[in-house]
Write a protein that holds these residues in place. Structure first.
Motif, PDB file in Angstrom:
ATOM      1  N   ARG A 235     -10.255 -28.824  -5.304  1.00 48.44           N
ATOM      2  CA  ARG A 235     -10.423 -27.488  -5.888  1.00 48.44           C
ATOM      3  C   ARG A 235      -9.103 -26.839  -6.259  1.00 48.44           C
ATOM      4  NH1 ARG A 235     -12.566 -24.422  -0.407  1.00 48.44           N
ATOM      5  NH2 ARG A 235     -10.666 -24.690   0.849  1.00 48.44           N
ATOM      6  N   ASP A 236      -7.997 -27.402  -5.742  1.00 46.36           N
ATOM      7  CA  ASP A 236      -6.671 -26.895  -6.099  1.00 46.36           C
ATOM      8  C   ASP A 236      -6.025 -27.708  -7.213  1.00 46.36           C
ATOM      9  OD1 ASP A 236      -6.661 -24.823  -4.135  1.00 46.36           O
ATOM     10  OD2 ASP A 236      -6.247 -26.338  -2.603  1.00 46.36           O
ATOM     11  N   GLY A 237      -6.795 -28.633  -7.803  1.00 45.56           N
ATOM     12  CA  GLY A 237      -6.280 -29.423  -8.915  1.00 45.56           C
ATOM     13  C   GLY A 237      -5.395 -30.578  -8.495  1.00 45.56           C
ATOM     14  N   ARG A 238      -5.414 -30.947  -7.212  1.00 47.85           N
ATOM     15  CA  ARG A 238      -4.585 -32.043  -6.721  1.00 47.85           C
ATOM     16  C   ARG A 238      -5.381 -33.338  -6.657  1.00 47.85           C
ATOM     17  NH1 ARG A 238      -2.921 -29.162  -1.175  1.00 47.85           N
ATOM     18  NH2 ARG A 238      -5.196 -29.436  -1.032  1.00 47.85           N
ATOM     19  N   VAL A 239      -4.673 -34.457  -6.766  1.00 46.35           N
ATOM     20  CA  VAL A 239      -5.298 -35.772  -6.679  1.00 46.35           C
ATOM     21  C   VAL A 239      -5.286 -36.212  -5.214  1.00 46.35           C
ATOM     22  CG1 VAL A 239      -5.298 -38.143  -7.497  1.00 46.35           C
ATOM     23  CG2 VAL A 239      -4.398 -36.322  -8.962  1.00 46.35           C
ATOM     24  N   ARG A 240      -6.461 -36.320  -4.616  1.00 47.83           N
ATOM     25  CA  ARG A 240      -6.539 -36.749  -3.226  1.00 47.83           C
ATOM     26  C   ARG A 240      -6.144 -38.222  -3.132  1.00 47.83           C
ATOM     27  NH1 ARG A 240     -12.483 -34.327  -2.634  1.00 47.83           N
ATOM     28  NH2 ARG A 240     -12.406 -35.097  -4.781  1.00 47.83           N
ATOM     29  N   THR A 241      -5.042 -38.468  -2.480  1.00 49.89           N
ATOM     30  CA  THR A 241      -4.437 -39.793  -2.429  1.00 49.89           C
ATOM     31  C   THR A 241      -4.428 -40.272  -0.979  1.00 49.89           C
ATOM     32  OG1 THR A 241      -3.013 -39.145  -4.284  1.00 49.89           O
ATOM     33  CG2 THR A 241      -2.402 -41.137  -3.066  1.00 49.89           C
ATOM     34  N   ASP A 242      -5.257 -41.253  -0.685  1.00 49.45           N
ATOM     35  CA  ASP A 242      -5.389 -41.745   0.689  1.00 49.45           C
ATOM     36  C   ASP A 242      -4.514 -42.970   0.910  1.00 49.45           C
ATOM     37  OD1 ASP A 242      -7.449 -39.957   1.815  1.00 49.45           O
ATOM     38  OD2 ASP A 242      -8.712 -40.801   0.243  1.00 49.45           O
ATOM     39  N   VAL A 243      -3.743 -42.928   1.985  1.00 53.31           N
ATOM     40  CA  VAL A 243      -2.958 -44.085   2.413  1.00 53.31           C
ATOM     41  C   VAL A 243      -3.455 -44.477   3.799  1.00 53.31           C
ATOM     42  CG1 VAL A 243      -0.930 -43.621   1.006  1.00 53.31           C
ATOM     43  CG2 VAL A 243      -1.122 -42.543   3.238  1.00 53.31           C
ATOM     44  N   SER A 244      -3.664 -45.758   3.995  1.00 52.23           N
ATOM     45  CA  SER A 244      -4.184 -46.233   5.272  1.00 52.23           C
ATOM     46  C   SER A 244      -3.480 -47.522   5.650  1.00 52.23           C
ATOM     47  CB  SER A 244      -5.698 -46.469   5.178  1.00 52.23           C
ATOM     48  OG  SER A 244      -5.988 -47.439   4.184  1.00 52.23           O
ATOM     49  N   GLY A 245      -3.631 -47.903   6.907  1.00 53.57           N
ATOM     50  CA  GLY A 245      -3.018 -49.142   7.360  1.00 53.57           C
ATOM     51  C   GLY A 245      -2.897 -49.184   8.856  1.00 53.57           C
ATOM     52  N   GLY A 246      -2.296 -50.238   9.345  1.00 45.43           N
ATOM     53  CA  GLY A 246      -2.103 -50.399  10.770  1.00 45.43           C
ATOM     54  C   GLY A 246      -1.172 -51.551  11.060  1.00 45.43           C
ATOM     55  N   VAL A 247      -0.565 -51.503  12.247  1.00 51.16           N
ATOM     56  CA  VAL A 247       0.375 -52.541  12.680  1.00 51.16           C
ATOM     57  C   VAL A 247      -0.039 -53.002  14.071  1.00 51.16           C
ATOM     58  CG1 VAL A 247       2.792 -53.103  13.157  1.00 51.16           C
ATOM     59  CG2 VAL A 247       2.230 -51.448  11.354  1.00 51.16           C
ATOM     60  N   ALA A 248      -0.080 -54.304  14.282  1.00 46.98           N
ATOM     61  CA  ALA A 248      -0.416 -54.840  15.598  1.00 46.98           C
ATOM     62  C   ALA A 248       0.532 -54.265  16.647  1.00 46.98           C
ATOM     63  CB  ALA A 248      -0.315 -56.366  15.584  1.00 46.98           C
ATOM     64  N   PRO A 249       0.054 -53.933  17.832  1.00 45.51           N
ATOM     65  CA  PRO A 249       0.887 -53.280  18.843  1.00 45.51           C
ATOM     66  C   PRO A 249       2.202 -53.992  19.127  1.00 45.51           C
ATOM     67  CG  PRO A 249      -1.409 -53.245  19.528  1.00 45.51           C
ATOM     68  CD  PRO A 249      -1.353 -54.083  18.289  1.00 45.51           C
ATOM     69  N   GLU A 250       2.190 -55.323  19.188  1.00 45.28           N
ATOM     70  CA  GLU A 250       3.416 -56.058  19.533  1.00 45.28           C
ATOM     71  C   GLU A 250       4.429 -56.098  18.401  1.00 45.28           C
ATOM     72  OE1 GLU A 250       0.450 -59.140  17.995  1.00 45.28           O
ATOM     73  OE2 GLU A 250       0.418 -57.298  19.203  1.00 45.28           O
ATOM     74  N   HIS A 251       4.042 -55.649  17.218  1.00 41.56           N
ATOM     75  CA  HIS A 251       4.965 -55.646  16.079  1.00 41.56           C
ATOM     76  C   HIS A 251       5.414 -54.231  15.705  1.00 41.56           C
ATOM     77  CE1 HIS A 251       4.961 -59.892  14.766  1.00 41.56           C
ATOM     78  NE2 HIS A 251       3.741 -59.924  15.289  1.00 41.56           N
ATOM     79  N   ARG A 252       5.132 -53.264  16.542  1.00 39.90           N
ATOM     80  CA  ARG A 252       5.510 -51.892  16.224  1.00 39.90           C
ATOM     81  C   ARG A 252       6.960 -51.604  16.584  1.00 39.90           C
ATOM     82  NH1 ARG A 252      -0.019 -48.522  17.956  1.00 39.90           N
ATOM     83  NH2 ARG A 252      -1.384 -49.656  16.534  1.00 39.90           N
ATOM     84  N   ARG A 253       7.448 -50.471  16.056  1.00 40.09           N
ATOM     85  CA  ARG A 253       8.804 -49.983  16.289  1.00 40.09           C
ATOM     86  C   ARG A 253       9.868 -50.945  15.773  1.00 40.09           C
ATOM     87  NH1 ARG A 253       5.375 -47.878  19.618  1.00 40.09           N
ATOM     88  NH2 ARG A 253       5.557 -45.673  20.172  1.00 40.09           N
ATOM     89  N   GLY A 254       9.535 -51.590  14.645  1.00 40.14           N
ATOM     90  CA  GLY A 254      10.508 -52.441  13.982  1.00 40.14           C
ATOM     91  C   GLY A 254      10.655 -52.100  12.513  1.00 40.14           C
TER      92      GLY A 254
END
Length: 217
Positions: free
Chosen positions: A98-117
Motif C-alpha cells: 500500500r506504500d508502493g514498495r516491492v515486497r522482497t523476501d530473502v530466505s535461507g539457512g546455514v547448518a549449525p556447524e557451518h555458522r559464524r564463518g
C-alpha cells in the motif's frame, strides 16, 4: 523482520561467487533433485533454532518447481562435498504494497556447524542483490522493501545471541539494518476437566489425527 527500503539501491550481476578461492565449499544454485537434502537441512536448522516447523521432501520439491522461481538466478546452494550445508533464495511480490514498495523476501539457512564463518552474511548479500534486481526489472521505479524471518525468541534467561540461542539469524539481520516489524504468538490451553462426550455420526469415524495423516491432510 523488514528493512529500511532505502537499503535496496545496489544491483550487481555476479550472483554465485564463493567466499574465497581457498574455501573447500562450493557455491552453486539449488536444483530440483535437492528436495530431500533441503528438507533434511531445514529440519536440522529448525531443531537447533528451537523452531517446531517440520519440512518434508514433497513440500520442498513443490517449492523448487514453483512457477516464477528461477533456480539458477534466484537461489544459492552451498555444498561441502556432496552435502548441502546452506541455501538462500530471493523472491518478490506480484504487486506492490500500500506504500508502493516491492515486497522482497530473502530466505535461507546455514547448518549449525557451518555458522559464524561468513556464509550467512554472503548468502544475505547475494539474495538481497538478486531481490533488488528483480524489483527493478518487474517494478521499475519502485523501491524494494526487504523482508526476512527473524527467528524464534530465546527462552527467558537465555542469551539470545549465544549458539543455540534461537536468534542466530537475528543478529545478522540487525547488523544489516533490518528491524523487527511483526511477531506471531502461539497460545495453548490445558483441556482439563471432564472429557468431551463421544460423537457418533453414521458413516463417519472421528479420530485424533497422527503423523500418518500428515500427507493425506
Amino acid at each position: 523482520m523488514a528493512s529500511d527500503p532505502d537499503r535496496s539501491c545496489g544491483i550487481g550481476s555476479a550472483y554465485h561467487p564463493g567466499l574465497s578461492t581457498s574455501s573447500p565449499l562450493t557455491w552453486t544454485s539449488l536444483r530440483p533433485e535437492d528436495a530431500g537434502a533441503l528438507a533434511a537441512l531445514a529440519n536440522r536448522i529448525h531443531i537447533h533454532d528451537g523452531d517446531e516447523q517440520v519440512a518434508d521432501e514433497p513440500s520442498m520439491r513443490e517449492w523448487l518447481t514453483m512457477p516464477g522461481l528461477d533456480l539458477q538466478a534466484d537461489t544459492v546452494a552451498v555444498r561441502d562435498g556432496d552435502e548441502l550445508v546452506a541455501y538462500g533464495a530471493a523472491s518478490i511480490s506480484i504487486s506492490t504494497d500500500r506504500d508502493g514498495r516491492v515486497r522482497t523476501d530473502v530466505s535461507g539457512g546455514v547448518a549449525p556447524e557451518h555458522r559464524r564463518g561468513g556464509i550467512g552474511t554472503r548468502i544475505l548479500e547475494l539474495t538481497e542483490r538478486r531481490g533488488a534486481q528483480l524489483a527493478t526489472e518487474r517494478h521499475p521505479g519502485r523501491p524494494a522493501h526487504f523482508r526476512a524471518f527473524g527467528g524464534i525468541d530465546a527462552p527467558a534467561g537465555q542469551d539470545p545471541y549465544s549458539p543455540g540461542g534461537r536468534r542466530d539469524a537475528r543478529a545478522l539481520l540487525e547488523r544489516r539494518g533490518y528491524r523487527r516489524a511483526r511477531s506471531w504468538s502461539e497460545m495453548a490451553f490445558d483441556l482439563t476437566g471432564a472429557p468431551l462426550p463421544e460423537v457418533e455420526v453414521d458413516g463417519v469415524e472421528i479420530i485424533a489425527p497422527g503423523p500418518q495423516h500428515r500427507e493425506p491432510t
